[in-house]
Write an enzyme that holds these catalytic residues in place. Structure first.
Site, PDB file in Angstrom:
ATOM      1  N   ARG A 174      -3.902 -22.499  -3.305  1.00  0.00           N
ATOM      2  CA  ARG A 174      -4.717 -23.143  -4.343  1.00  0.00           C
ATOM      3  C   ARG A 174      -4.968 -22.236  -5.551  1.00  0.00           C
ATOM      4  NH1 ARG A 174      -9.885 -25.353  -1.884  1.00  0.00           N
ATOM      5  NH2 ARG A 174      -9.384 -24.092  -0.056  1.00  0.00           N
TER       6      ARG A 174
ATOM      7  N   ARG B  36      -4.290   6.039 -25.794  1.00  0.00           N
ATOM      8  CA  ARG B  36      -3.448   5.681 -24.652  1.00  0.00           C
ATOM      9  C   ARG B  36      -3.606   6.768 -23.576  1.00  0.00           C
ATOM     10  NH1 ARG B  36       1.898   5.146 -27.549  1.00  0.00           N
ATOM     11  NH2 ARG B  36       2.698   5.106 -25.419  1.00  0.00           N
TER      12      ARG B  36
ATOM     13  N   LYS C  49      -1.857   9.506 -28.029  1.00  0.00           N
ATOM     14  CA  LYS C  49      -1.310   9.382 -26.673  1.00  0.00           C
ATOM     15  C   LYS C  49      -1.054  10.758 -26.085  1.00  0.00           C
ATOM     16  CE  LYS C  49       2.700   9.727 -25.219  1.00  0.00           C
ATOM     17  NZ  LYS C  49       4.153   9.774 -25.059  1.00  0.00           N
TER      18      LYS C  49
END
Ligand code: UD1
Ligand code: CA
Length: 455
Positions: free
Chosen positions: A15, A330, A348
């Protein structure tokens, strides 16, 4: 007495209409199975096992990436919770008392488990079921008590008579069993019921000597079989976590769009602004302002930090840092004390030294930057040559002029400067200025050479 815990997590959960097993569907961005494993670990069972089945590799990957010392048992066909529990016979055999938990009922907690175990021990029952009264019992197994109120059986929704369906006391799907009694009962289960499954719940009648620990915390028993159920669980727990943070001194002007994960820790006098999602193992200090519109995942953040419209993942941000608006960290960044990062900056895997300023429109990747460095607008570390990534090193107090490209690997010495618009392909010694530019050419009376449209 030794205790074990078996978590049932093999069902497909049709479901949910998901590509993943149901137990990996998330509540506040954490798989339901993670919540249950956390409760089991906090309780401190001697052994914990998980029965996997549908897409078991995904479930096993999640477990091994996030937990240690959890054994898994494979259920090849989803024939019901009784069949699932029997797959963990090896674990059950090895302990005196075993707790069985549903992997899709995330709010079971260590305290409820402790209370249930103490009733189980005091009463001498062979099985103790954790139950609670809930407003909308549809879908749950009902607790059947005889006229004297003695707990005698669990009736699944599909098998309930209209009268039984009115019962509001439901089975949480969490139980303590005398291991021997459970091992004797499991082979005696039948699947001759409306669901055509081997129900673990039938063990109650088979074993006979049963107790129900009826807990007051209705939330602890809730499970999710559908997206609507999941939504209800999210809504319920979201506010509970936010109110608990308020009690700990965290401020909210409104709760609109604020989602904070269960494992997040936030210090007093920190203000969380709307549309801010903080997840994973994030820790935030005191006196910060986080948001609006920020997404923080697995970060460690100090005190007095301002993050305005920031996305930050797996990074450390020290005290008195200001970032934003509209910037991104990041994974792998360390942003040291007093750093200022302005708008449209992406960083980053870099270490940015104390009091350095990266004010606007800049990309820093794989860089080690000293303290007190100033980046002009639009600087770029060209860290990728198409095959490999390279590092850029910038010494303390360097001045990186606007629009500088730093072609890694490259080092800028302490106190060195680069001229605006330069593309730097060589190391720059300390105190030097590096300029890479052609001279400006001036063409006099250029306008006379073509018809320029004048407004
Ligand atoms: C079950 C209980 C019900 C209880 C409810 C609480 C049974 C028969 N019924 O119903 O009394 O009120 O939980 O949430 O146990 N699973 C397997 N293998 C299977 C089937 C299920 O590992 O073959 C796992 C599922 O992944 C899930 C858990 O067992 O984590 C419960 O199964 P589910 O089918 O959701 O049971 P419910 O119908 O919710
Ligand atoms: Ca369920």
């Amino acid at each position: 007495m030794t205790t074990g815990c078996v978590i049932l997590a093999g069902g497909a959960g049709k479901r949910m209409k998901s590509e993943k097993p149901k137990v990996l569907c998330e509540v506040l961005k954490k798989p339901m199975l993670g919540w249950v494993l956390d409760a089991a670990e906090e309780f401190g069972f001697d052994k914990i096992g998980v029965v996997t089945g549908y897409k078991n590799n995904l479930t096993e990957e999640y477990i091994s990436a996030n937990y240690q010392n959890i054994s898994t048992y494979y259920q090849d066909e989803q024939k019901g919770t009784g069949d699932a529990a029997s797959r963990a016979a090896e674990l059950i055999k090895s302990v005196d008392t075993v707790c069985v938990l549903n992997g899709d009922a995330p709010f079971i907690d260590a305290e409820t488990l402790r209370n249930a175990l103490s009733l189980h021990e005091k009463s001498g029952a062979d099985v103790t079921v954790i139950s609670a009264d809930i407003a909308t019992p549809f879908g749950y197994g009902r607790i059947i008590r005889d006229n004297g109120g003695k707990f005698s059986a669990i009736r699944e929704q599909k098998d309930c008579s209209p009268k039984e369906a009115k019962i509001t006391e439901v089975n949480s799907g969490a139980y303590f069993f005398n291991s021997k009694a459970l091992l004797e009962a499991l082979p005696r289960l039948s699947n001759k019921n409306a669901g055509g499954e081997f129900y673990l719940t039938d063990c109650v009648e088979i074993i006979g000597n049963a107790e129900a620990y009826r807990c007051d915390n209705a939330q602890a028993v809730l499970g999710a079989n559908s997206r609507r159920d999941l939504f209800a669980l999210n809504e319920g727990i979201r506010n509970k976590i936010l109110f608990k943070l308020m009690d700990e001194g965290v401020s909210f002007i409104t709760l609109d769009g604020i989602i904070i994960g269960k494992d997040v820790k936030i210090g007093a006098d920190t203000l969380i602004l709307p549309n801010t999602i903080i997840t994973g193992k994030t820790v935030i200090g005191r006196g910060c302002e986080i948001g609006a519109n920020s997404r923080i995942e697995d970060c460690v953040i100090g005190d007095n930090v301002t993050l305005d419209n920031v996305k930050a993942v797996s990074s450390t941000i020290e005290d008195n840092v200001k970032i934003g608006p509209f910037s991104q960290l990041r994974p792998g960044c360390t942003i040291r004390k007093g750093v200022k990062i302005g708008d449209f900056v992406e960083i980053k895997n870099s270490d940015i030294g104390e009091n350095t300023a990266v004010a606007h429109l800049t990309y820093l990747g794989d860089s080690d930057v000293g303290r007190g460095v100033n980046f002009g607008c639009g600087c770029v570390t060209a860290n990728y040559d198409g095959v490999n990534k390279h590092r850029t090193e910038i010494g303390s107090h360097a001045f990186i002029g606007c629009n500088t490209n730093l072609i890694a690997p490259v080092k800028i010495g302490e106190n060195a400067a680069t001229g605006a618009g330069s593309t730097i392909t060589k190391n720059v010694p300390e105190n030097a200025l590096a300029v890479e530019r052609t001279d400006v050419k001036i063409y006099e009376n250029w306008h006379g050479n073509f018809e320029r449209k004048k407004k």
